[in-house]
Motif scaffolding. Structure first.
Motif, PDB file in Angstrom:
ATOM      1  N   GLU A  36       0.857  -1.172   0.000  1.00  0.00           N
ATOM      2  CA  GLU A  36       0.000   0.000   0.000  1.00  0.00           C
ATOM      3  C   GLU A  36       0.900   1.231   0.000  1.00  0.00           C
ATOM      4  N   ARG A  55       0.108   8.548   5.793  1.00  0.00           N
ATOM      5  CA  ARG A  55      -1.299   8.230   5.638  1.00  0.00           C
ATOM      6  C   ARG A  55      -1.539   7.642   4.247  1.00  0.00           C
ATOM      7  N   SER A  56      -2.425   6.661   4.197  1.00  0.00           N
ATOM      8  CA  SER A  56      -2.750   6.012   2.927  1.00  0.00           C
ATOM      9  C   SER A  56      -4.009   6.640   2.332  1.00  0.00           C
ATOM     10  N   TYR A  57      -4.322   6.227   1.108  1.00  0.00           N
ATOM     11  CA  TYR A  57      -5.542   6.705   0.464  1.00  0.00           C
ATOM     12  C   TYR A  57      -6.759   6.269   1.275  1.00  0.00           C
ATOM     13  N   SER A  58      -6.727   5.057   1.804  1.00  0.00           N
ATOM     14  CA  SER A  58      -7.869   4.584   2.604  1.00  0.00           C
ATOM     15  C   SER A  58      -8.013   5.404   3.886  1.00  0.00           C
ATOM     16  N   ASP A  59      -6.909   5.903   4.447  1.00  0.00           N
ATOM     17  CA  ASP A  59      -6.990   6.784   5.617  1.00  0.00           C
ATOM     18  C   ASP A  59      -7.723   8.079   5.256  1.00  0.00           C
ATOM     19  N   GLY A  61      -9.968   8.412   2.879  1.00  0.00           N
ATOM     20  CA  GLY A  61     -11.379   8.062   2.720  1.00  0.00           C
ATOM     21  C   GLY A  61     -12.081   7.911   4.057  1.00  0.00           C
ATOM     22  N   ARG A  62     -11.392   7.280   5.026  1.00  0.00           N
ATOM     23  CA  ARG A  62     -11.966   7.124   6.369  1.00  0.00           C
ATOM     24  C   ARG A  62     -12.160   8.481   7.044  1.00  0.00           C
ATOM     25  N   LYS A  65     -15.346   9.923   5.662  1.00  0.00           N
ATOM     26  CA  LYS A  65     -16.503   9.196   6.212  1.00  0.00           C
ATOM     27  C   LYS A  65     -16.740   9.582   7.668  1.00  0.00           C
ATOM     28  N   LYS A  91      -7.620   9.246  -6.662  1.00  0.00           N
ATOM     29  CA  LYS A  91      -7.764   7.852  -7.100  1.00  0.00           C
ATOM     30  C   LYS A  91      -7.505   7.714  -8.593  1.00  0.00           C
TER      31      LYS A  91
END
Length: 193
Positions: A36, A55-59, A61-62, A65, A91
């Motif tokens: 990742e 920090r990752s892309y999913s971080d 996004g979280r 949210k 993305k």
């Protein structure tokens, strides 16, 4: 949850003044070898403290949210904000430089939002140092990547008669020179010398 402003002890009256994305680090995140990308982020807090975060892309996004969940009354406004479009742009970006610029733009948008959001517990805890950041700060990446370790230990390389070619990162070891472990040479090993 109309009042989501953080009242904890460590972040009272604190806020993020600025942030910059320095680069990307690819880390193995599972035993199967899944990788990742983590963005290296430099943050400056209101007390002039500087933290380096990953920090990752999913971080990201979280974070979006959690903002929606923390401010349900503002969900329509937050959904129309540039945050969602920023996540989509990150993305879809194929060029690393473009992705880094978009991540930085998104983070600056977040810290420049109204105080209700930018100084909320959700945003401030996103910018706090995580255990991952501490491990990477100490450069103990091997603790994160157990399946990516070399079978050769650094101490063995330092004790050996090998050397490192500076620009190629190649380790060359001459096995024909005895390393001191063998006290006496038998006939076969003497012939190989």
């Amino acid at each position: 949850m109309a009042s989501a402003v953080f009242e904890g002890t460590s972040l009272v009256n604190m806020y993020v003044r600025g942030c910059w994305v320095n680069g990307i680090r690819r880390l193995i995140i599972s035993r199967r070898g899944d990788e990742e990308e983590f963005y290296e982020i430099r943050t400056e807090w209101s007390d002039r403290n500087v933290l380096y975060l990953h920090r990752s892309y999913s971080d990201l996004g979280r974070l979006f949210k959690r903002l929606l969940d923390s401010f349900p009354e503002d969900r329509p406004e937050l959904s129309r904000s540039p945050l969602l479009q920023g996540l989509i742009t990150i993305k879809e970006a194929h060029d690393i430089e473009a992705r880094l610029n978009e991540v930085e733009k998104l983070l600056k948008t977040i810290i420049n939002m109204p105080w209700k959001y930018s100084r909320s517990e959700v945003v401030l805890t996103f910018f706090e140092r995580s255990p991952l950041d501490q491990v990477l700060k100490n450069d103990n990446v091997h603790k994160i990547q157990p399946s990516f370790q070399s079978p050769v230990k650094i101490s063995e390389i330092m004790r050996s008669n090998g050397f490192c070619l500076a620009n190629t990162e190649t380790i060359v070891i001459d096995h024909s020179i005895p390393n001191g472990k063998e006290k006496h040479l038998d006939v076969d090993s003497a012939e190989h010398l």
